[in-house]
Design a protein around this motif. Structure first.
Motif, short mmCIF file in Angstrom:
data_model
loop_
_atom_site.label_atom_id
_atom_site.label_comp_id
_atom_site.label_asym_id
_atom_site.label_seq_id
_atom_site.Cartn_x
_atom_site.Cartn_y
_atom_site.Cartn_z
N ASP A 224 0.83 -1.21 0.00
CA ASP A 224 0.00 0.00 0.00
C ASP A 224 0.87 1.26 0.00
O ASP A 224 0.51 2.27 -0.59
CB ASP A 224 -0.91 0.02 1.24
N TYR A 225 2.00 1.19 0.69
CA TYR A 225 2.88 2.36 0.76
C TYR A 225 3.53 2.63 -0.59
O TYR A 225 3.62 3.77 -1.03
CB TYR A 225 3.95 2.17 1.85
N PHE A 226 3.98 1.55 -1.26
CA PHE A 226 4.62 1.74 -2.57
C PHE A 226 3.60 2.23 -3.60
O PHE A 226 3.91 3.09 -4.42
CB PHE A 226 5.31 0.45 -3.04
N LEU A 227 2.39 1.71 -3.50
CA LEU A 227 1.33 2.14 -4.42
C LEU A 227 1.03 3.63 -4.22
O LEU A 227 0.98 4.41 -5.17
CB LEU A 227 0.07 1.30 -4.16
N ASN A 228 0.87 4.03 -2.97
CA ASN A 228 0.57 5.43 -2.67
C ASN A 228 1.72 6.37 -3.01
O ASN A 228 1.50 7.52 -3.38
CB ASN A 228 0.21 5.59 -1.19
N MET A 229 2.94 5.86 -2.87
CA MET A 229 4.11 6.72 -3.10
C MET A 229 4.26 7.11 -4.57
O MET A 229 4.92 8.09 -4.89
CB MET A 229 5.38 6.06 -2.55
N LYS A 230 3.58 6.37 -5.45
CA LYS A 230 3.60 6.78 -6.86
C LYS A 230 3.12 8.22 -7.00
O LYS A 230 3.55 8.95 -7.88
CB LYS A 230 2.71 5.84 -7.70
N ARG A 231 2.18 8.64 -6.09
CA ARG A 231 1.70 10.03 -6.14
C ARG A 231 2.17 10.83 -4.92
O ARG A 231 1.57 11.82 -4.53
CB ARG A 231 0.17 10.06 -6.28
#
Ligand SMILES: *Cc1c(COP(=O)(O)O)cnc(C)c1O
Length: 357
Positions: A224-231
């Motif tokens: 979830d952190y890597f996914l969110n860090m895209k933005r």
């Protein structure tokens, strides 16, 4: 009270003052941009140029240790832990808690890690190694090149807790072949506690993203952190003010000559203090020691007594717990303490040794 403690450390006045500007909302493009820039610089400090390889979360350093353990392993892993003190022991406890099979390389507190300690674990199908680069309880700085060669030879991944070596000792994930590295806000960054960072290699990121969800807790599920860090975002509320402090700290590092200069300054602070402490009769252990701190002892006077006595002089140092309580205490070299402060501390140490007060 002047603090020479092993985290939190004395904050630089310019960094501490960012809080007076007040808090902002974080789900904005401006905040996301700030975070992305901040993580990019921090990634460069640890020699990781893989895109989108760093995330951060609101938790203490141990939170990042736990996230590292549960996200870097599956039930098929067999882990090895370098256990020479409190923090190595903590990795063992976390692996046990998460039901990951592991074995530990146990060292006495003052025993230097050498190739001979790893030999019994060669070719035994271990898949991943956990180490605290600086085992803060003793200050031993483990040889990452030795561990990295061992991992390469045995096809293992390498997880490094660099919480107390980041911005004190040299670190390079790419050159050293580190797969996961953690650090947090209250040690080398000299900021408030509350923010921890996780940086990964390409293959570790792949492993994490393709992992079965059942092995991870919800808050620490790094996918979830890597996914969110895209933005430039986090799944949950970050320690917003700590990020502002860190940005200010990065500015200070850059304006005073950059990373290498910063590391040289810490090394100078450490060697200045160590030499003087030895001159006045204190003993510094002989194993390799991180620039972050100096462990000290004195014949005939218990270490915990010295640490307590220093408070009457206005100095707070870090005593040790457990078996080490009477053996050593630790003086940290991070943060806004000056040579002048170190001299005053050394004067106090001399008086305590001479039994003047
Ligand atoms: C300080 C430290 C931690 C984290 O401690 P927290 O109290 O959870 O922030 C972890 N590992 C090492 C090596 C440390 O020095």
């Amino acid at each position: 009270m002047k603090i020479f403690t092993c985290g939190p450390v004395a904050m630089y006045p310019g960094v501490a003052s960012v809080r007076s500007k007040g808090i902002t909302y974080f789900r904005t493009p401006e905040y996301a941009l700030l975070v992305k820039r901040c993580l990019k610089t921090l990634s460069s400090y640890i020699g990781n140029d893989v895109d989108e390889s760093m995330i951060y979360m609101a938790c203490s350093g141990t939170g990042a240790m736990e996230a590292a353990v549960e996200n870097s392993t599956t039930a098929r892993d067999k882990a090895l832990v370098i256990n020479g003190g409190t923090f190595g022991h903590r990795f063992c406890e976390l692996l046990q808690y998460h039901n990951i099979e592991f074995e530990s390389v146990s060292l006495k507190w003052d025993e230097k890690l050498e190739a001979k300690h790893l030999e019994p674990f060669e070719g035994k199908n271990y898949t991943i190694l956990f180490v605290n680069h600086n085992e803060t309880s003793s200050g031993q700085l483990y040889d990452l090149n030795l561990l990295s060669s061992f991992c390469k030879k045995n096809g293992m991944m390498l997880v490094v807790d660099a919480i107390s070596s980041f911005l004190s000792d040299e670190l390079n994930m790419k050159r050293t072949g580190i797969d996961l590295l953690i650090f947090s806000s209250q040690k080398g960054l000299c900021c408030s506690p509350g923010c921890s960072f996780i940086s990964v290699s390409e293959r570790m990121k792949d492993k994490m993203l393709n992992k079965e969800r059942k092995n991870t807790t919800s808050y620490f599920d790094l996918r979830d952190y890597f996914l969110n860090m895209k933005r430039g975002q986090t799944p949950y509320t970050p320690a917003v003010m700590v990020i502002y402090e860190i940005c200010s700290m990065i500015e200070q590092i850059e304006q005073t000559g950059g990373l290498n200069k910063w590391l040289t300054n810490i090394a100078d602070k450490a060697s200045y203090f160590r030499n003087k402490a030895k001159q006045i009769g204190y003993t510094v252990p002989s194993y390799p020691i991180s620039n972050m701190l100096t462990p000290l002892s004195l014949k005939n006077i218990p270490a915990d007594y010295i640490a307590e006595k220093l408070k009457t002089y206005g100095f707070m140092v870090s005593p040790c717990g457990g078996d080490l309580a009477k053996k050593i205490f630790r003086v940290c070299h991070l943060g806004a303490t000056t040579k002048f402060d170190a001299d005053l501390l050394l004067d106090a140490l001399l008086e305590i040794k001479e039994g003047i007060k």
